[in-house]
Design a protein around this motif. Structure first.
Motif, short mmCIF file in Angstrom:
data_model
loop_
_atom_site.label_atom_id
_atom_site.label_comp_id
_atom_site.label_asym_id
_atom_site.label_seq_id
_atom_site.Cartn_x
_atom_site.Cartn_y
_atom_site.Cartn_z
N CYS A 1 0.46 -0.96 -0.12
CA CYS A 1 -0.23 0.22 0.04
C CYS A 1 0.59 0.57 0.00
O CYS A 1 0.42 2.32 -0.83
CB CYS A 1 -1.33 0.51 1.13
N VAL A 2 2.06 1.20 0.83
CA VAL A 2 2.79 2.18 0.66
C VAL A 2 3.57 2.66 -0.63
O VAL A 2 3.32 4.12 -1.17
CB VAL A 2 4.10 2.56 1.51
N SER A 3 3.81 1.65 -1.60
CA SER A 3 4.68 1.58 -2.75
C SER A 3 3.16 2.18 -3.81
O SER A 3 3.34 2.53 -4.15
CB SER A 3 4.59 0.34 -3.37
N ILE A 4 2.10 1.87 -3.90
CA ILE A 4 0.37 2.18 -4.65
C ILE A 4 0.40 3.54 -4.07
O ILE A 4 0.23 4.63 -5.08
CB ILE A 4 -0.57 1.12 -3.97
N ALA A 5 0.11 4.04 -2.65
CA ALA A 5 -0.22 5.77 -2.78
C ALA A 5 1.46 6.98 -2.97
O ALA A 5 1.36 7.28 -3.73
CB ALA A 5 -0.09 5.86 -0.85
N VAL A 6 2.66 6.20 -3.14
CA VAL A 6 4.06 6.59 -3.49
C VAL A 6 3.96 6.87 -4.99
O VAL A 6 3.82 7.99 -5.51
CB VAL A 6 5.05 6.14 -3.34
N VAL A 7 3.39 6.22 -6.02
CA VAL A 7 2.98 6.48 -6.82
C VAL A 7 1.78 7.03 -7.47
O VAL A 7 1.97 8.50 -8.77
CB VAL A 7 2.51 4.72 -8.16
N PHE A 8 0.45 6.28 -6.56
CA PHE A 8 -0.54 7.69 -7.29
C PHE A 8 -0.33 9.37 -6.82
O PHE A 8 -1.03 10.71 -7.31
CB PHE A 8 -1.82 7.53 -6.37
N PHE A 9 0.81 9.40 -6.04
CA PHE A 9 1.41 10.99 -5.01
C PHE A 9 1.88 11.75 -5.98
O PHE A 9 2.20 12.31 -5.90
CB PHE A 9 1.75 10.70 -3.51
N VAL A 10 3.16 10.94 -6.29
CA VAL A 10 4.12 11.49 -7.45
C VAL A 10 3.78 11.65 -8.86
O VAL A 10 4.71 12.07 -9.55
CB VAL A 10 5.32 11.27 -6.96
N SER A 11 2.82 10.69 -9.15
CA SER A 11 3.17 10.27 -10.49
C SER A 11 2.19 11.91 -11.60
O SER A 11 2.36 11.89 -12.13
CB SER A 11 1.18 9.45 -10.74
N PRO A 12 1.58 13.14 -10.75
CA PRO A 12 0.91 13.92 -11.63
C PRO A 12 2.77 15.18 -11.73
O PRO A 12 2.70 16.08 -12.37
CB PRO A 12 0.11 15.05 -10.77
N TYR A 13 3.59 14.54 -10.55
CA TYR A 13 4.47 15.24 -11.06
C TYR A 13 6.46 14.95 -11.52
O TYR A 13 6.91 15.40 -12.00
CB TYR A 13 5.17 16.17 -10.45
N VAL A 14 5.86 13.68 -12.33
CA VAL A 14 6.78 12.53 -13.09
C VAL A 14 6.97 12.51 -13.94
O VAL A 14 5.26 12.66 -14.66
CB VAL A 14 7.76 11.72 -11.49
#
Length: 342
Positions: free
Chosen positions: A294-307
């Motif tokens: 879940c931590v990995s999934i959350a990180v991807v969704f959080f940073v996706s708009p910026y990378v």
């Protein structure tokens, strides 16, 4: 009008965020309980019929994750139908109502069936609750059980693979659909691509579960899954570009199939592996599984708009290499303990 829009944004924020927190908290309990119960039931079944424990755990996980992945196939086919005219059913609430009815019926059926479950130990004996244990004692014991695996070298070597399994799931949901499926197939085609993903995920889970027997077989299967996804990631990073025609349709679908195979492998093997390695602390092991996923999934969704997609692919490539190396080292470390498996 401006005040109305502000109120609407605030109302969404004040309802969606608490709802998301509640759903995440509830899901964590369900998934830890699922992993623990499935493994204990598999051990009970193996003991009752005098079967090889590793084979039964693999079969049970394969059947469960195959059935679970089936929802991706059915659900995405439904979205494909609802979006086939490009409107997404915005002129009518019938599509949304149908989805809510399906969700409600599924949840109700699952809740009813859960009432008939009985927890059993490895010998097949029913475990009755101990009323003499206080709530405080239970919480302290549970906290220790969750934290204890972090001091086990075996868990530390598995965590990179667990984290990658979460990364690749989030990659499919957030990046693949946005940058690969939608540009090539259109908005209505995303559901079709994800239906292919779900179908291969389900088929692979059922098939791979039958092939799982112990740590050696898991090593070969996990390496195969990682290699398949590595090929897809390199393809996207070095050669792929959106094209028209038949290839423009087949390539995203082929990627979806390969990614689904990898997800089926990681789901079945990680759950079976934790069930075999952590027989005396399954709750803590499966809690770690969901935490890092879940931590990995959350990180991807959080940073996706910026990378960019390129940056995500590079991170995925590094992550899959680190996870496989850690898993191979784990295999070498505990090979003797599981020599009975093969």
């Amino acid at each position: 009008m401006v005040l109305f829009r502000i109120w609407r944004v605030q109302s969404i924020l004040y309802t969606m965020v608490p709802a998301s927190l509640y759903l995440g908290f509830s899901a964590s309990i369900i998934w830890v309980a699922e992993g623990t119960y499935l493994t204990s039931t598999a051990r009970s079944h193996a003991h009752d019929l005098n079967l090889e424990e590793g084979n039964v755990i693999g079969n049970f996980n394969g059947e469960f994750w195959g059935m679970f992945a089936g929802h991706q196939f059915v659900g995405n086919l439904m979205s494909l139908v609802l979006l086939k005219d490009g409107t997404g059913g915005t002129t009518s609430g019938s599509g949304t109502t149908l989805l809510y009815i399906v969700f409600l019926c599924s949840m109700t059926l699952g809740t009813i069936l859960m009432c008939f479950l009985q927890k059993r130990d490895a010998k097949g004996e029913e475990i009755l609750p101990d009323s003499s244990v206080s709530f405080y004692t239970s919480m302290v014991s549970l906290s220790k059980s969750v934290i204890a695996p972090l001091f086990d070298l075996r868990m530390l070597l598995i965590i990179p693979l667990i984290a990658y399994s979460g990364l690749q799931q989030a990659f499919v949901w957030a990046e693949y659909t946005k940058y690969i499926a939608e540009p090539a197939l259109g908005e209505s085609g995303v559901g079709g691509a994800m239906a292919v993903y779900g179908a291969f995920d389900a088929i692979c889970s059922l098939a791979i579960g039958r092939l799982t027997s112990g740590l050696k077989s898991m090593t070969l299967i996990v390496c195969a899954g990682a290699f398949i996804q590595l090929i897809v990631l390199l393809w996207l990073l070095l050669r792929y570009s959106v094209t028209s025609g038949v290839l423009g349709i087949l390539c995203p679908l082929l990627m979806a199939a390969a990614l689904g195979i990898g997800d089926g492998i990681f789901n079945t093997q990680l759950n079976a592996l934790l069930g075999m390695l952590f027989k005396h602390d399954m709750e803590g092991a499966f809690a770690q599984l969901k935490v890092w996923q879940c931590v990995s999934i959350a990180v991807v969704f959080f940073v996706s708009p910026y990378v960019s997609l390129h940056a995500v692919l590079v991170v995925m490539l590094v992550a899959v290499c680190i996870s496989v190396v850690g898993f191979l080292f784990l295999t070498l470390m505990v090979e003797k303990a599981f020599s009975f498996a093969d």
